[in-house]
Scaffold this motif. Structure first.
Motif, PDB file in Angstrom:
ATOM      1  N   VAL A 164       0.831  -1.213   0.000  1.00 15.88           N
ATOM      2  CA  VAL A 164       0.000   0.000   0.000  1.00 15.88           C
ATOM      3  C   VAL A 164       0.864   1.261   0.000  1.00 15.88           C
ATOM      4  N   SER A 165       1.990   1.214   0.679  1.00 15.76           N
ATOM      5  CA  SER A 165       2.873   2.381   0.730  1.00 15.76           C
ATOM      6  C   SER A 165       3.369   2.766  -0.658  1.00 15.76           C
ATOM      7  N   GLU A 166       3.486   1.764  -1.529  1.00 16.88           N
ATOM      8  CA  GLU A 166       3.955   2.039  -2.889  1.00 16.88           C
ATOM      9  C   GLU A 166       2.866   2.664  -3.752  1.00 16.88           C
ATOM     10  N   LEU A 167       1.599   2.500  -3.346  1.00 15.58           N
ATOM     11  CA  LEU A 167       0.493   3.059  -4.120  1.00 15.58           C
ATOM     12  C   LEU A 167       0.362   4.564  -3.936  1.00 15.58           C
ATOM     13  N   GLN A 168       0.768   5.052  -2.765  1.00 15.09           N
ATOM     14  CA  GLN A 168       0.712   6.495  -2.447  1.00 15.09           C
ATOM     15  C   GLN A 168      -0.677   7.068  -2.729  1.00 15.09           C
ATOM     16  N   ASP A 169      -1.684   6.431  -2.158  1.00 17.26           N
ATOM     17  CA  ASP A 169      -3.077   6.853  -2.339  1.00 17.26           C
ATOM     18  C   ASP A 169      -3.594   7.437  -1.025  1.00 17.26           C
ATOM     19  N   GLU A 170      -4.489   8.425  -1.127  1.00 22.89           N
ATOM     20  CA  GLU A 170      -5.017   9.078   0.073  1.00 22.89           C
ATOM     21  C   GLU A 170      -5.913   8.138   0.891  1.00 22.89           C
TER      22      GLU A 170
END
Length: 204
Positions: A148-154
């Motif tokens: 999830v950290s790699e997605l950088q989504d709010e």
């Protein structure tokens, strides 16, 4: 996301009906239901859910998941089998449970098998499984967090929950499918009877 350790604690994974909590005297159905409800109520997902009902027990009896009762009373051996059924039904169909327990029921009725020993072994394995589950869940949580950290989504918290749910269900399905394959490899009652007939013919 809520601390995963707190969520696991809320599951009460070590909440099992122990042998010393099973009376040695025969019990009527209502008494059996009360024992299971009192012991396992913390394991319920919702307050209104039932651990065990008369309908469930009657269906287990009709499906021959446990050997017949005597004088409308359930023995300690019946309670052991009902406890195993309660655990197995979370992943297996009623028919699969019948196949799994069929030979055990036969050993109890025909060979006076001490089912308490096998239940004690099951309880020990359950303790090991809880430790394994706790460690595996921690690893899964860390792996999901990295993804999830790699997605950088709010909406990272939601996405983390989504992926963790999907990952846990995927792992659960893998275990269930293997368990089903093991069930498929168990000898069916009819197969056992045919083998007995064949052996009798050879001996005659």
């Amino acid at each position: 996301m809520k601390n995963i350790d707190n969520l696991i604690e809320e599951l009460h994974l070590d909440n099992q009906l122990l042998l010393e909590e099973m009376p040695d005297l025969g019990l009527y159905m209502d008494q059996v239901i009360q024992i299971f409800e009192n012991k396992l109520q913390q394991s319920k997902r919702n307050e209104e859910d039932k651990v065990l009902t008369k309908t469930m027990i009657n269906n287990y009896a009709k499906g021959k998941l446990f050997f017949p009762i005597q004088n409308k009373k359930y023995s300690k051996k019946h309670l052991v089998l009902i406890s195993l059924i309660y655990q197995l039904k979370g992943a297996l169909s009623i028919n699969d449970i019948k196949i799994t327990l069929d030979k055990l029921n036969g050993k109890i009725t025909n060979d006076d098998f001490n089912v308490e020993k096998i239940y004690s072994s099951y309880l020990k394995l359950s303790e090991f499984n809880i430790e394994r589950f706790t460690g595996d869940t921690k690893d899964a949580r860390e792996e999901v967090a990295r993804e999830v950290s790699e997605l950088q989504d709010e909406d990272s918290e939601y996405l983390e929950q989504l992926l963790l749910i999907a990952s846990l269900v995927n792992m659960s399905n893998l275990y269930r499918k293997l368990a089903e394959k093991l069930v498929d490899n168990l000898p069916r009652e009819i197969e056992v009877k045919e083998k007995v007939k064949e052996n009798k013919k050879k001996d005659s």
